[in-house]
Design an enzyme around this catalytic site. Sequence first.
Site, PDB file in Angstrom:
ATOM      1  N   HIS A  72       0.955  -1.249   0.029  1.00 53.13           N
ATOM      2  CA  HIS A  72       0.052   0.031   0.104  1.00 53.13           C
ATOM      3  C   HIS A  72       0.995   1.211   0.144  1.00 53.13           C
ATOM      4  CE1 HIS A  72      -3.332  -2.597   1.337  1.00 53.13           C
ATOM      5  NE2 HIS A  72      -4.306  -1.452   0.745  1.00 53.13           N
ATOM      6  N   LYS A  82      -0.744   4.968   4.357  1.00 52.50           N
ATOM      7  CA  LYS A  82      -1.475   4.128   5.035  1.00 52.50           C
ATOM      8  C   LYS A  82      -1.210   3.809   6.828  1.00 52.50           C
ATOM      9  CE  LYS A  82      -4.324  -0.196   4.420  1.00 52.50           C
ATOM     10  NZ  LYS A  82      -5.465   0.454   4.893  1.00 52.50           N
TER      11      LYS A  82
END
Length: 244
Positions: free
Chosen positions: A146, A150
Amino acid sequence: MAKKIKLGLFGSTGKMGVAIRQLLKSDSDFSPLVEVCSKPTGDFEESFSDLKKIPAATLKQVDVWIDFSRPEGLMDLLPLLQQTKKPLISGTTGFEGNQFTKVEAASKKNPVFWASNMSVGLWTVRQAIKALSTISHFDFALEEIHHTQKKDNPSGTAVTLHKDLEKAVGKKIPPAVGHRLGGVFGIHTITAASQSEMIKLEHNALNRTVFAEGALKAAKWIVKQPSGLYSMDDLMKPTSKGKK
Ligand SMILES: NC(=O)c1ccc[n+]([C@@H]2O[C@H](COP(=O)([O-])OP(=O)(O)OC[C@H]3O[C@@H](n4cnc5c(N)ncnc54)[C@H](OP(=O)(O)O)[C@@H]3O)[C@@H](O)[C@H]2O)c1
């Protein structure tokens, strides 16, 4: 003309908030009523920086809440929801301690839909995981990538996939390995290997619209449901009654 669904959005300035606001511009089923965020976006009739400042009359008008915030933010929204018994769609991840128990408790009085990943494609990968039961003797690994902003690691989706995989193959699997790289929207990979062959199941989100579409689909669906805790399974299999 069908009555529009009056929407409350919690976290409208966030990355997912932006994706939802973009979709709302072309979705005539919704009327964007109220947002809660640090800075008004101008896309809602009313904007509040603090949940406590929302007048009771406005709260009553909201037909459904969508939440993409942080677990601590959602914990503040839940008691407010209980006052009005209105439905909630939440995609927030990264719960700690008993936070998710509070989400479950809220579903006793309100229709609550929670999914760590609202993409139809990812749900399809979850169905494919069930077929791995036939090769439960293989070795398995989970990996996710990600973007660098995040917060939770491993991702909520990776936690869900890990549970699915352990259930399918009936044994303990090492937790997912998470990488935080650049602007990646979300890649989840399940690898299964024996001495003779290897399988990879991979889902790659190409944008955030895919999650926002899932949230709006769920919002249209949940306004007709009784109280209970609902998941992507209930949304994708409309005959299911959901979990009470
Ligand atoms: N289920 C899915 O399909 C899916 C998909 C993508 C992301 N997610 C999850 O959705 C959540 C949000 O993701 P994102 O990428 O949009 O995050 P983000 O860009 O960091 O945005 C977070 C939003 O939540 C608000 N917020 C943060 N803390 C808050 C608090 N304590 N109280 C109230 N509001 C708070 C922020 O408001 P201000 O900045 O205005 O303060 C902002 O609008 C994360 O948990 C993420 O993992 C789920």
